[in-house]
Design an enzyme around this catalytic site. Structure first.
Site, short mmCIF file in Angstrom:
data_model
loop_
_atom_site.label_atom_id
_atom_site.label_comp_id
_atom_site.label_asym_id
_atom_site.label_seq_id
_atom_site.Cartn_x
_atom_site.Cartn_y
_atom_site.Cartn_z
N ASP A 105 -13.08 6.46 2.77
CA ASP A 105 -11.70 7.31 2.06
C ASP A 105 -11.54 7.89 2.84
O ASP A 105 -11.64 9.31 1.86
CB ASP A 105 -11.60 7.86 0.62
CG ASP A 105 -9.94 7.29 -0.04
OD1 ASP A 105 -9.13 7.77 0.74
OD2 ASP A 105 -9.84 7.53 -1.16
N TYR B 247 -12.53 10.15 -5.72
CA TYR B 247 -11.26 9.87 -6.95
C TYR B 247 -11.00 9.78 -7.66
O TYR B 247 -11.42 8.71 -8.21
CB TYR B 247 -9.69 9.28 -5.65
CG TYR B 247 -8.89 9.14 -5.83
CD1 TYR B 247 -7.56 10.40 -6.00
CD2 TYR B 247 -8.24 8.03 -6.69
CE1 TYR B 247 -6.65 9.96 -6.99
CE2 TYR B 247 -6.67 7.76 -6.84
CZ TYR B 247 -6.05 9.55 -6.94
OH TYR B 247 -4.61 8.69 -7.46
N LYS C 145 -0.27 10.08 0.86
CA LYS C 145 -0.36 11.48 0.43
C LYS C 145 -0.20 11.84 2.32
O LYS C 145 1.11 11.62 2.52
CB LYS C 145 -2.18 11.10 0.20
CG LYS C 145 -2.61 10.94 -0.82
CD LYS C 145 -1.79 11.37 -1.66
CE LYS C 145 -2.02 10.76 -3.05
NZ LYS C 145 -3.59 9.96 -3.35
N ARG D 254 5.94 -12.32 2.17
CA ARG D 254 3.98 -11.48 1.64
C ARG D 254 2.66 -11.35 2.63
O ARG D 254 1.77 -10.80 2.56
CB ARG D 254 3.91 -12.45 -0.05
CG ARG D 254 2.71 -11.82 -0.08
CD ARG D 254 2.11 -12.57 -1.79
NE ARG D 254 2.53 -13.46 -1.90
CZ ARG D 254 2.52 -14.91 -1.65
NH1 ARG D 254 1.59 -15.26 -0.83
NH2 ARG D 254 2.71 -16.04 -2.11
C1 LIG Z 1 -4.24 8.37 -4.71
C2 LIG Z 1 -5.60 8.59 -3.70
C3 LIG Z 1 -5.95 7.56 -3.88
C4 LIG Z 1 -5.34 6.64 -4.43
O1 LIG Z 1 -3.95 5.80 -3.77
P1 LIG Z 1 -2.87 5.92 -4.62
O2 LIG Z 1 -1.39 5.72 -3.74
O3 LIG Z 1 -2.39 6.60 -5.87
O4 LIG Z 1 -2.58 4.09 -5.24
C5 LIG Z 1 -7.35 6.99 -3.16
N1 LIG Z 1 -7.98 7.99 -3.18
C6 LIG Z 1 -7.50 9.27 -2.78
C7 LIG Z 1 -8.71 10.19 -2.52
C8 LIG Z 1 -6.54 9.57 -2.88
O5 LIG Z 1 -6.00 10.76 -3.64
#
Ligand SMILES: *Cc1c(COP(=O)(O)O)cnc(C)c1O
Length: 380
Positions: free
Chosen positions: A172, A100, A197, A48
């Site tokens: 982000d 998001y 992603k 962890r």
């Molecule tokens: C998918 C996404 C998130 C959240 O991530 P998870 O892996 O689904 O928890 C945050 N910001 C953006 C722009 C995203 O596309």
């Protein structure tokens, strides 16, 4: 020697010391590590807190984003939460009004519980700087290009403004990946990724990461992630490294195909509007050219169709899959109003410009002519 991104990607974990001389670093699933003697502090003691496979991914992400360290977490949202936890009790957070959906909901709920105040603002609006001066936020959240309208926010301008009011800035960077945008170079304190992603890119791991510009911030987040118990698993980290190696090649193809589809869709009589920063007609085309190294694989468009006919259109698609998420090798289509952005109230949807006839696509690695033909034959 400062290495180019392609070299960093192809060398992750290569030629590390290993008793068998393995060229690719093995996966370390062990939950715990041996102490040689009392008073010893091995580099890793418990998974962890630290794990060699996760560390390999963390070091690679820090190098790609030009940060001093990265924390890999079990989901993108736990990375968002980790950054949210930097805000003092009762503090103020400024977020994009079209951020998001999960981020939007999380900060709303934190506000409901009385932990902080969340302000959702249009960061490109003329009165944005004066609003920030009044709010004096602790944290400004940037997400560019935005989801699902692909609006581009000037990272350099927002981080400069943040410094004037002593606010920290997060970008982000999920939609572009470090191959196409480097927010730390543009002044951000933190870069956040949903590695689910483009970073992993193979639609088989959910994960997140936060990269810090300074060592002090990195160490603080590292400790907090261990406290919260949200660090990523070795298996997920291994898979993510495997996906990450081809990032630049994938992003080049996403860029090429998305631009082609955006241009062709714009010419179609049933397409009312195409949102893609690569189009010269896009309001922030020049800004995107300046701060990005490519326009990315995401686009959205409004179609001239009765809402009741939307399902017929979607059912005619052979290649695009109706699904949330993005950034994988496969092409996806989604209906933001009823899917990713369902948590928004009808008023918030109008405010953010998310109409019922809006569709978002994540352009995958299939042949671009096949992808276009799939959309065109469903439209016709
Ligand atoms: C998918 C996404 C998130 C959240 O991530 P998870 O892996 O689904 O928890 C945050 N910001 C953006 C722009 C995203 O596309």
């Amino acid at each position: 020697m400062k290495k180019k991104i392609e070299t960093i990607l192809a060398s992750i974990g290569i030629k590390k010391q290993d008793s068998h001389g393995a060229v690719v670093d093995p996966i370390y699933l062990s939950t715990n590590y041996k102490f040689a003697k009392l008073g010893d502090h091995p580099e890793f003691d418990y998974s962890r807190s630290g794990n060699p496979t996760r560390r390999l991914l963390e070091d690679a992400l820090a190098a790609l984003e030009d940060g001093k360290g990265a924390v890999v977490t079990n989901t993108g949202m736990s990375s968002v939460m980790l950054l949210g936890a930097l805000v003092p009790l009762g503090g103020n957070v400024v977020l994009p009004h079209d951020c998001y959906g999960g981020t939007f909901r999380l900060f709303k709920n934190l506000e409901k519980r009385g932990l902080l105040k969340a302000h959702y603002l249009d960061q490109s609006a003329e009165d944005f700087p004066s609003k920030v001066q009044t709010i004096k936020p602790n944290l400004i959240w940037i997400e560019t290009p935005s989801n699902p309208l692909l609006r581009v926010v000037d990272i350099e301008a927002v981080t400069k403004l943040a410094k004037q009011v002593n606010a920290l800035t997060v970008c982000d960077n999920t939609f572009l990946s470090p191959a196409l945008q480097n927010p730390i170079e543009l002044g951000a304190d933190f870069v956040m990724h949903s590695t689910t992603k483009y970073i992993n890119g193979h639609t088989d791991v959910v994960g997140g990461a936060v990269i810090s510009k300074t060592k002090e911030h990195h160490e603080k987040l590292y400790e907090m992630a261990n406290d919260f118990g949200i660090t990523g698993s070795p298996f997920d980290s291994y898979q993510t490294i495997r996906g990450l190696r081809t990032l630049t090649l994938r992003m080049q193809q996403h860029n090429t195909s998305a631009l082609f589809i955006a241009e062709e869709l714009s010419k179609h009589p049933k397409v009312l509007k195409v949102n893609y920063p690569g189009l010269a007609s896009h309001p922030s085309h020049e800004l995107a050219k300046k701060q990005q190294k490519g326009f990315g694989g995401m686009l959205s468009f409004e179609i001239d169709l009765e809402p009741s006919k939307m399902n017929d259109f979607l059912a005619r698609l052979e290649i695009f899959t109706l699904a949330e998420s993005l950034g994988g090798f496969e092409s996806l289509i989604c209906h933001p109003s009823s899917m990713t952005h369902a948590p928004l109230t009808p008023e918030e949807k109008i405010e953010a410009g998310i109409h019922e006839n809006l569709l978002r696509i994540s352009v995958g690695l299939e042949d671009k002519d096949d992808l276009l033909n799939d959309l065109l034959s469903a439209l016709n």
